[in-house]
Design a protein around this motif. Structure first.
Motif, PDB file in Angstrom:
ATOM      1  N   GLY A  96       0.792  -1.222   0.000  1.00  0.00           N
ATOM      2  CA  GLY A  96       0.000   0.000   0.000  1.00  0.00           C
ATOM      3  C   GLY A  96       0.823   1.271   0.000  1.00  0.00           C
ATOM      4  O   GLY A  96       0.263   2.372  -0.062  1.00  0.00           O
ATOM      5  N   MET A  97       2.152   1.143   0.062  1.00  0.00           N
ATOM      6  CA  MET A  97       3.027   2.315   0.082  1.00  0.00           C
ATOM      7  C   MET A  97       3.656   2.518  -1.297  1.00  0.00           C
ATOM      8  O   MET A  97       3.957   1.572  -2.001  1.00  0.00           O
ATOM      9  N   LYS A  98       3.855   3.778  -1.657  1.00  0.00           N
ATOM     10  CA  LYS A  98       4.555   4.113  -2.892  1.00  0.00           C
ATOM     11  C   LYS A  98       6.066   4.037  -2.649  1.00  0.00           C
ATOM     12  O   LYS A  98       6.542   4.155  -1.516  1.00  0.00           O
ATOM     13  N   ALA A  99       6.823   3.881  -3.745  1.00  0.00           N
ATOM     14  CA  ALA A  99       8.271   3.754  -3.641  1.00  0.00           C
ATOM     15  C   ALA A  99       8.890   4.952  -2.925  1.00  0.00           C
ATOM     16  O   ALA A  99       9.787   4.798  -2.080  1.00  0.00           O
ATOM     17  N   SER A 100       8.425   6.141  -3.242  1.00  0.00           N
ATOM     18  CA  SER A 100       8.977   7.351  -2.615  1.00  0.00           C
ATOM     19  C   SER A 100       8.714   7.360  -1.111  1.00  0.00           C
ATOM     20  O   SER A 100       9.565   7.788  -0.316  1.00  0.00           O
ATOM     21  N   GLU A 101       7.550   6.866  -0.718  1.00  0.00           N
ATOM     22  CA  GLU A 101       7.168   6.791   0.692  1.00  0.00           C
ATOM     23  C   GLU A 101       8.068   5.795   1.432  1.00  0.00           C
ATOM     24  O   GLU A 101       8.544   6.060   2.542  1.00  0.00           O
ATOM     25  N   ILE A 102       8.303   4.655   0.800  1.00  0.00           N
ATOM     26  CA  ILE A 102       9.171   3.620   1.392  1.00  0.00           C
ATOM     27  C   ILE A 102      10.586   4.158   1.553  1.00  0.00           C
ATOM     28  O   ILE A 102      11.211   3.996   2.611  1.00  0.00           O
ATOM     29  N   THR A 103      11.082   4.816   0.511  1.00  0.00           N
ATOM     30  CA  THR A 103      12.440   5.365   0.546  1.00  0.00           C
ATOM     31  C   THR A 103      12.577   6.413   1.646  1.00  0.00           C
ATOM     32  O   THR A 103      13.569   6.429   2.389  1.00  0.00           O
ATOM     33  N   ARG A 104      11.582   7.290   1.773  1.00  0.00           N
ATOM     34  CA  ARG A 104      11.620   8.321   2.823  1.00  0.00           C
ATOM     35  C   ARG A 104      11.599   7.701   4.207  1.00  0.00           C
ATOM     36  O   ARG A 104      12.295   8.153   5.124  1.00  0.00           O
ATOM     37  N   LYS A 105      10.796   6.660   4.371  1.00  0.00           N
ATOM     38  CA  LYS A 105      10.694   5.992   5.676  1.00  0.00           C
ATOM     39  C   LYS A 105      12.038   5.371   6.064  1.00  0.00           C
ATOM     40  O   LYS A 105      12.494   5.517   7.205  1.00  0.00           O
ATOM     41  N   VAL A 106      12.678   4.693   5.112  1.00  0.00           N
ATOM     42  CA  VAL A 106      13.984   4.076   5.361  1.00  0.00           C
ATOM     43  C   VAL A 106      15.025   5.151   5.654  1.00  0.00           C
ATOM     44  O   VAL A 106      15.799   5.042   6.606  1.00  0.00           O
ATOM     45  N   GLU A 107      15.053   6.185   4.840  1.00  0.00           N
ATOM     46  CA  GLU A 107      16.027   7.269   5.007  1.00  0.00           C
ATOM     47  C   GLU A 107      15.869   7.938   6.366  1.00  0.00           C
ATOM     48  O   GLU A 107      16.854   8.180   7.070  1.00  0.00           O
ATOM     49  N   SER A 108      14.637   8.228   6.732  1.00  0.00           N
ATOM     50  CA  SER A 108      14.383   8.885   8.018  1.00  0.00           C
ATOM     51  C   SER A 108      14.864   8.025   9.179  1.00  0.00           C
ATOM     52  O   SER A 108      15.523   8.512  10.107  1.00  0.00           O
ATOM     53  N   TRP A 109      14.575   6.717   9.125  1.00  0.00           N
ATOM     54  CA  TRP A 109      14.990   5.832  10.216  1.00  0.00           C
ATOM     55  C   TRP A 109      16.505   5.731  10.282  1.00  0.00           C
ATOM     56  O   TRP A 109      17.101   5.882  11.363  1.00  0.00           O
ATOM     57  N   ILE A 110      17.148   5.463   9.144  1.00  0.00           N
ATOM     58  CA  ILE A 110      18.600   5.283   9.138  1.00  0.00           C
ATOM     59  C   ILE A 110      19.304   6.552   9.600  1.00  0.00           C
ATOM     60  O   ILE A 110      20.196   6.506  10.471  1.00  0.00           O
ATOM     61  N   GLU A 111      18.933   7.694   9.050  1.00  0.00           N
ATOM     62  CA  GLU A 111      19.639   8.929   9.391  1.00  0.00           C
ATOM     63  C   GLU A 111      19.381   9.354  10.837  1.00  0.00           C
ATOM     64  O   GLU A 111      20.255   9.917  11.483  1.00  0.00           O
ATOM     65  N   THR A 112      18.198   9.044  11.353  1.00  0.00           N
ATOM     66  CA  THR A 112      17.926   9.327  12.775  1.00  0.00           C
ATOM     67  C   THR A 112      18.807   8.461  13.665  1.00  0.00           C
ATOM     68  O   THR A 112      19.374   8.943  14.656  1.00  0.00           O
ATOM     69  N   GLU A 113      18.946   7.182  13.307  1.00  0.00           N
ATOM     70  CA  GLU A 113      19.810   6.290  14.077  1.00  0.00           C
ATOM     71  C   GLU A 113      21.277   6.694  13.970  1.00  0.00           C
ATOM     72  O   GLU A 113      22.028   6.595  14.943  1.00  0.00           O
ATOM     73  N   MET A 114      21.686   7.168  12.791  1.00  0.00           N
ATOM     74  CA  MET A 114      23.067   7.586  12.602  1.00  0.00           C
ATOM     75  C   MET A 114      23.450   8.715  13.547  1.00  0.00           C
ATOM     76  O   MET A 114      24.577   8.803  14.024  1.00  0.00           O
ATOM     77  N   GLU A 115      22.492   9.594  13.818  1.00  0.00           N
ATOM     78  CA  GLU A 115      22.754  10.712  14.721  1.00  0.00           C
ATOM     79  C   GLU A 115      22.998  10.254  16.154  1.00  0.00           C
ATOM     80  O   GLU A 115      23.656  10.946  16.944  1.00  0.00           O
ATOM     81  N   LYS A 116      22.502   9.070  16.497  1.00  0.00           N
ATOM     82  CA  LYS A 116      22.673   8.533  17.861  1.00  0.00           C
ATOM     83  C   LYS A 116      23.985   7.768  18.033  1.00  0.00           C
ATOM     84  O   LYS A 116      24.434   7.557  19.157  1.00  0.00           O
ATOM     85  N   LEU A 117      24.578   7.320  16.925  1.00  0.00           N
ATOM     86  CA  LEU A 117      25.776   6.494  16.998  1.00  0.00           C
ATOM     87  C   LEU A 117      27.028   7.333  17.163  1.00  0.00           C
ATOM     88  O   LEU A 117      27.100   8.456  16.632  1.00  0.00           O
ATOM     89  N   PRO A 118      28.049   6.819  17.851  1.00  0.00           N
ATOM     90  CA  PRO A 118      29.312   7.554  17.993  1.00  0.00           C
ATOM     91  C   PRO A 118      29.912   7.898  16.639  1.00  0.00           C
ATOM     92  O   PRO A 118      29.995   7.033  15.752  1.00  0.00           O
ATOM     93  N   ALA A 119      30.295   9.159  16.477  1.00  0.00           N
ATOM     94  CA  ALA A 119      30.856   9.617  15.206  1.00  0.00           C
ATOM     95  C   ALA A 119      32.383   9.748  15.267  1.00  0.00           C
ATOM     96  O   ALA A 119      32.998  10.241  14.329  1.00  0.00           O
ATOM     97  N   SER A 120      32.965   9.330  16.399  1.00  0.00           N
ATOM     98  CA  SER A 120      34.426   9.360  16.535  1.00  0.00           C
ATOM     99  C   SER A 120      34.855   8.193  17.391  1.00  0.00           C
ATOM    100  O   SER A 120      34.042   7.543  18.041  1.00  0.00           O
ATOM    101  N   ARG A 121      36.154   7.932  17.405  1.00  0.00           N
ATOM    102  CA  ARG A 121      36.683   6.796  18.165  1.00  0.00           C
ATOM    103  C   ARG A 121      36.955   7.144  19.609  1.00  0.00           C
ATOM    104  O   ARG A 121      37.364   6.278  20.377  1.00  0.00           O
ATOM    105  N   THR A 122      36.767   8.385  20.021  1.00  0.00           N
ATOM    106  CA  THR A 122      37.037   8.790  21.402  1.00  0.00           C
ATOM    107  C   THR A 122      35.749   8.902  22.205  1.00  0.00           C
ATOM    108  O   THR A 122      34.678   9.017  21.638  1.00  0.00           O
TER     109      THR A 122
END
Length: 241
Positions: free
Chosen positions: A215-241
């Motif tokens: 029931g979802m369009k391709a653009s909707e699916i892509t946005r949902k994946v992008e939003s989840w991944i990029e939100t999680e990326m902000e929570k992960l350590p971005a440096s080794r220290t």
């Protein structure tokens, strides 16, 4: 200096592993069922994860392992490093087919092994033809119970950077209606996208809960994946220290 030395030792070990496993897949493996070649490729991934841990001190931790698929699914993963192209072979079910650059198929031994397993090589300059191939061939392989792995950004991005997410994975999900599972990680912090050095530490991998794209369009699916991944990326350590 020690990091460089260990990284060089691992590089040699990785090349040897590609030669050993690659030749095994295209010789002995071709006389066996596809499932045997899949298991060989998974074993290669596990071997390299062990080598990285022992030689480089590079480990990983998976959050949300219960969300990993046990059957056909579409995996959309952040692409920062060479690490995930190795590790997903070990972390996901062995029956995997990857959407990958056509140029990789030309690499001796490595490319032969890729061709011995039903992957989906595409010409990234082909535009709609490449997307059509992803949808048609991807749907066929999903129907056979395989996991399809795609990096929606198309190429590796440095930590803290983001590229436009391609529509191919979203279209495949829309047309096939198989579950979509997003994965985020910070491997680029420890193994840079164009670097050979592997710094010691623990890569954090987060597996999202799969969702039904019906029931979802391709653009909707892509946005949902992008939003989840990029939100999680902000929570992960971005440096080794």
């Amino acid at each position: 200096m020690l990091v460089s030395l260990r990284s060089s030792v691992y590089f040699v070990a990785m090349v040897l592993s590609i030669g050993i496993y690659g030749l095994a897949i295209v010789t002995i493996g071709m006389l066996l069922p596809l499932s045997a070649r899949d298991r060989m490729a998974a074993s290669w991934g596990r071997s390299n994860l062990w080598l990285m841990k022992v030689i480089c001190g590079l480990k990983y931790r998976v959050h949300g392992a219960e969300n990993l698929p046990d059957g056909a699914a579409i995996i959309m993963c952040k692409h920062q490093s060479t690490w995930e192209t190795i590790s997903l072979k070990a972390l996901l079910p062995p029956a995997q087919s990857w959407i990958l650059k056509q140029e990789l198929m030309r690499i001796p031994v490595f490319g032969w092994a890729l061709a011995a397993i039903p992957n989906i090589p595409i010409d990234r300059s082909a535009g709609r033809k490449a997307v059509k191939k992803i949808v048609e061939r991807g749907s066929e392989l999903l129907a056979q119970g395989r996991v399809i792995v795609i990096f929606p950004e198309g190429t590796r991005t440095a930590p803290g950077e983001k590229r436009k997410y391609g529509i191919g994975g979203g279209l495949l999900a829309e047309k096939s209606a198989y579950p979509v599972i997003p994965i985020a990680h910070n491997a680029g912090v420890f193994w840079r996208r164009r670097g050979l050095k592997k710094y010691p530490g623990t890569i954090e991998v987060v597996v999202g809960e799969g969702f039904d794209p019906k029931g979802m369009k391709a653009s909707e699916i892509t946005r949902k994946v992008e939003s989840w991944i990029e939100t999680e990326m902000e929570k992960l350590p971005a440096s080794r220290t």
